[in-house]
Design a protein around this motif. Structure first.
Motif, mmCIF file in Angstrom:
data_model
loop_
_atom_site.group_PDB
_atom_site.id
_atom_site.type_symbol
_atom_site.label_atom_id
_atom_site.label_comp_id
_atom_site.label_asym_id
_atom_site.label_seq_id
_atom_site.Cartn_x
_atom_site.Cartn_y
_atom_site.Cartn_z
ATOM 1 N N MET B 1 -9.224 11.353 -18.095
ATOM 2 C CA MET B 1 -9.349 10.783 -16.757
ATOM 3 C C MET B 1 -8.008 10.857 -16.028
ATOM 4 S SD MET B 1 -11.131 7.167 -15.850
ATOM 5 C CE MET B 1 -9.745 6.113 -15.540
ATOM 6 N N ASN B 2 -8.025 11.306 -14.815
ATOM 7 C CA ASN B 2 -6.786 11.398 -14.047
ATOM 8 C C ASN B 2 -6.322 10.011 -13.601
ATOM 9 O OD1 ASN B 2 -6.630 14.203 -14.177
ATOM 10 N ND2 ASN B 2 -8.022 14.417 -12.423
ATOM 11 N N PRO B 3 -5.010 9.779 -13.562
ATOM 12 C CA PRO B 3 -4.523 8.490 -13.077
ATOM 13 C C PRO B 3 -4.824 8.337 -11.594
ATOM 14 C CG PRO B 3 -2.702 10.004 -13.438
ATOM 15 C CD PRO B 3 -3.927 10.673 -13.937
ATOM 16 N N PRO B 4 -5.057 7.133 -11.148
ATOM 17 C CA PRO B 4 -5.346 6.943 -9.734
ATOM 18 C C PRO B 4 -4.132 7.305 -8.891
ATOM 19 C CG PRO B 4 -5.016 4.839 -10.815
ATOM 20 C CD PRO B 4 -5.012 5.872 -11.883
ATOM 21 N N THR B 5 -4.366 7.879 -7.763
ATOM 22 C CA THR B 5 -3.263 8.210 -6.858
ATOM 23 C C THR B 5 -3.458 7.494 -5.533
ATOM 24 O OG1 THR B 5 -4.411 10.113 -5.974
ATOM 25 C CG2 THR B 5 -2.965 10.512 -7.855
ATOM 26 N N ASN B 6 -2.362 7.390 -4.816
ATOM 27 C CA ASN B 6 -2.410 6.680 -3.544
ATOM 28 C C ASN B 6 -2.345 7.625 -2.358
ATOM 29 O OD1 ASN B 6 -2.564 4.273 -4.841
ATOM 30 N ND2 ASN B 6 -0.357 3.883 -4.772
ATOM 31 N N THR B 7 -2.753 8.885 -2.556
ATOM 32 C CA THR B 7 -2.700 9.811 -1.434
ATOM 33 C C THR B 7 -3.758 9.427 -0.412
ATOM 34 O OG1 THR B 7 -4.077 11.291 -2.717
ATOM 35 C CG2 THR B 7 -1.733 11.813 -2.620
ATOM 36 N N ALA B 8 -3.392 9.539 0.827
ATOM 37 C CA ALA B 8 -4.309 9.224 1.916
ATOM 38 C C ALA B 8 -4.178 10.314 2.958
ATOM 39 C CB ALA B 8 -3.935 7.865 2.502
ATOM 40 N N SER B 9 -4.885 10.170 4.051
ATOM 41 C CA SER B 9 -4.737 11.161 5.115
ATOM 42 C C SER B 9 -3.332 11.065 5.688
ATOM 43 C CB SER B 9 -5.744 10.879 6.223
ATOM 44 O OG SER B 9 -7.034 11.008 5.702
ATOM 45 N N PRO B 10 -2.662 12.227 5.857
ATOM 46 C CA PRO B 10 -1.300 12.183 6.402
ATOM 47 C C PRO B 10 -1.279 11.573 7.805
ATOM 48 C CG PRO B 10 -1.821 14.366 5.519
ATOM 49 C CD PRO B 10 -3.088 13.592 5.540
ATOM 50 N N ALA B 11 -0.247 10.757 8.054
ATOM 51 C CA ALA B 11 -0.117 10.146 9.383
ATOM 52 C C ALA B 11 0.449 11.148 10.391
ATOM 53 C CB ALA B 11 0.796 8.932 9.295
ATOM 54 N N LEU B 12 1.223 12.109 9.889
ATOM 55 C CA LEU B 12 1.848 13.108 10.771
ATOM 56 C C LEU B 12 1.306 14.499 10.444
ATOM 57 C CD1 LEU B 12 5.566 11.948 10.389
ATOM 58 C CD2 LEU B 12 4.219 11.787 12.466
ATOM 59 N N THR B 13 1.310 15.375 11.437
ATOM 60 C CA THR B 13 0.940 16.768 11.170
ATOM 61 C C THR B 13 2.089 17.427 10.408
ATOM 62 O OG1 THR B 13 1.908 17.498 13.244
ATOM 63 C CG2 THR B 13 -0.442 16.950 13.274
ATOM 64 N N ASN B 14 1.770 18.554 9.748
ATOM 65 C CA ASN B 14 2.815 19.185 8.919
ATOM 66 C C ASN B 14 3.684 20.179 9.698
ATOM 67 O OD1 ASN B 14 1.302 21.510 9.200
ATOM 68 N ND2 ASN B 14 0.412 21.432 7.144
ATOM 69 N N GLY B 15 3.401 20.375 10.993
ATOM 70 C CA GLY B 15 4.097 21.401 11.761
ATOM 71 C C GLY B 15 5.605 21.231 11.822
ATOM 72 N N SER B 16 6.045 20.001 12.008
ATOM 73 C CA SER B 16 7.481 19.751 12.127
ATOM 74 C C SER B 16 8.201 20.065 10.811
ATOM 75 C CB SER B 16 7.678 18.283 12.509
ATOM 76 O OG SER B 16 8.953 18.084 12.991
ATOM 77 N N GLY B 17 7.593 19.646 9.712
ATOM 78 C CA GLY B 17 8.176 19.938 8.396
ATOM 79 C C GLY B 17 8.190 21.433 8.128
ATOM 80 N N ALA B 18 7.106 22.107 8.506
ATOM 81 C CA ALA B 18 7.022 23.554 8.298
ATOM 82 C C ALA B 18 8.096 24.274 9.105
ATOM 83 C CB ALA B 18 5.637 24.048 8.693
ATOM 84 N N ALA B 19 8.338 23.803 10.323
ATOM 85 C CA ALA B 19 9.368 24.417 11.175
ATOM 86 C C ALA B 19 10.748 24.286 10.537
ATOM 87 C CB ALA B 19 9.357 23.755 12.553
ATOM 88 N N ALA B 20 11.040 23.095 10.014
ATOM 89 C CA ALA B 20 12.345 22.868 9.367
ATOM 90 C C ALA B 20 12.485 23.740 8.124
ATOM 91 C CB ALA B 20 12.485 21.394 9.001
ATOM 92 N N LEU B 21 11.402 23.825 7.363
ATOM 93 C CA LEU B 21 11.403 24.581 6.113
ATOM 94 C C LEU B 21 11.608 26.079 6.358
ATOM 95 C CD1 LEU B 21 10.809 23.844 3.153
ATOM 96 C CD2 LEU B 21 8.403 24.332 3.593
ATOM 97 N N LEU B 22 10.795 26.635 7.238
ATOM 98 C CA LEU B 22 10.867 28.080 7.480
ATOM 99 C C LEU B 22 12.202 28.472 8.110
ATOM 100 C CD1 LEU B 22 9.465 30.800 7.305
ATOM 101 C CD2 LEU B 22 8.414 30.363 9.521
ATOM 102 N N SER B 23 12.689 27.647 9.035
ATOM 103 C CA SER B 23 13.955 28.003 9.683
ATOM 104 C C SER B 23 15.116 27.929 8.689
ATOM 105 C CB SER B 23 14.217 27.105 10.901
ATOM 106 O OG SER B 23 14.233 25.759 10.523
ATOM 107 N N ALA B 24 15.054 26.998 7.727
ATOM 108 C CA ALA B 24 16.110 26.937 6.696
ATOM 109 C C ALA B 24 16.085 28.207 5.851
ATOM 110 C CB ALA B 24 15.932 25.703 5.822
ATOM 111 N N GLY B 25 14.884 28.676 5.529
ATOM 112 C CA GLY B 25 14.766 29.934 4.777
ATOM 113 C C GLY B 25 15.305 31.105 5.574
ATOM 114 N N ILE B 26 14.957 31.153 6.864
ATOM 115 C CA ILE B 26 15.423 32.252 7.727
ATOM 116 C C ILE B 26 16.953 32.206 7.885
ATOM 117 C CG2 ILE B 26 15.387 33.112 10.126
ATOM 118 C CD1 ILE B 26 12.385 32.276 10.194
ATOM 119 N N GLY B 27 17.500 31.013 8.103
ATOM 120 C CA GLY B 27 18.952 30.867 8.254
ATOM 121 C C GLY B 27 19.703 31.299 7.003
#
Lengths: 187, 112
Positions: B1-27
């Motif tokens: 049995m998997n342990p219970p997790t507390n994941t829920a629907s994200p409060a924020l969209t992932n676009g901002s994080g993706a922008a930071a991530l991809l630009s760091a890779g590009i830089g």
């Protein structure tokens, strides 16, 4: 006991900014993992980690900027023609012997560039964590990528720190005004 | 049995994080690529000397940082309120980061 201004700057760059950054990395990675893991329950404040990460960003940028714009020019200075004593020209001193040339051609050449991945990565990590906070646990792929970049930042800083220490051991950055720290006494 | 997790629907969209991530890779990748370009071409090398005491390293890092920040700003404006294909974007960012670290290693850089 005395120290030259150039040696003092090398200490500030390596031991002050660089080593402190490396020490902070392990704590940041553990806290990022702990606070954003899916099973994290108690809603603890993220303010401490926010400040911690901002401090790391400052340390990382201070390390690369002092390295590139204060110490590196002293390291790569060109000696006047006919100079025999290369003590004030660390790059040329390393390149003058087959037993030390690798510290420049591999060590410094790698350190020069790999060090910059640390501030770029940790700036991104800090931005994402401050923006998302504990909500990061609901973005599994983003969380994994952020943790990987934090580890990459640690590895980059580690490579730069190792070569910096070894290069300074083999060809220290000397010169400049001498600061008298204390007067020794014969025992 | 998997342990219970507390994941829920994200409060924020992932676009901002993706922008930071991809630009760091590009830089990061831009930094490694510029370093190799400067090493292989005397013309590029001379153009990368922004501050003479530091040599071409000043131009390599300044250009890469500007490219990173401009890319980040553009992606942030475009993605901040969107949910994007993060799996593909994070894979690209991580590949760029790994390539950057590899290309910065002199024995690999010397292959070009």
């Amino acid at each position: 006991m005395e120290i030259t201004v150039r040696s003092l700057w090398t200490l500030i760059h390596g031991m002050g900014f660089g080593a402190l950054y490396l020490l902070a990395c392990s704590g940041a990675i553990v806290e990022l993992y702990r606070l954003t893991k899916p099973s994290a329950s108690a809603p603890t404040s993220t303010r401490f980690l926010n400040v911690y990460l901002i401090t790391m960003v400052v340390l990382a940028w201070a390390a690369v900027l002092t390295g590139a714009y204060i110490i590196y020019p002293w390291y790569r200075a060109t000696p006047p023609p006919g100079t025999v004593d290369l003590a004030l020209f660390p790059q040329r001193l390393l390149m003058s012997s087959p037993s030390t040339i690798g510290w420049h051609s591999l060590g410094m050449e790698w350190k020069d560039h790999v060090a910059w991945f640390a501030p770029i990565s940790i700036t991104m990590v800090a931005f994402v964590f401050i923006k998302y906070g504990r909500d990061l646990k609901n973005h599994r792929q983003l969380r994994s990528a952020v943790l990987t970049f934090a580890i990459a930042s640690f590895v980059s800083a580690g490579i730069a720190g190792f070569f910096g220490a070894m290069i300074n051991k083999n060809a220290p950055v000397y010169g400049g005004y001498t600061i008298q720290l204390s007067h020794g006494e014969a025992k | 049995m998997n342990p219970p997790t507390n994941t829920a629907s994200p409060a924020l969209t992932n676009g901002s994080g993706a922008a930071a991530l991809l630009s760091a890779g590009i830089g990061s990748f831009a930094l490694a690529a510029l370093a190799i370009a400067g090493d292989k071409s005397a013309l590029i090398k001379s153009h990368l000397i922004f501050y003479r005491p530091t040599g071409p390293l000043s131009g390599v890092t300044t250009t890469a940082i500007l490219l990173w920040l401009v890319t980040w700003a553009i992606l942030e404006v475009r993605w901040q309120k969107k949910s994007v294909a993060l799996g593909r974007i994070s894979a690209i960012a991580l590949i760029l980061l790994i390539l950057s670290i590899a290309l910065a290693f002199p024995p690999i850089a010397d292959l070009f």
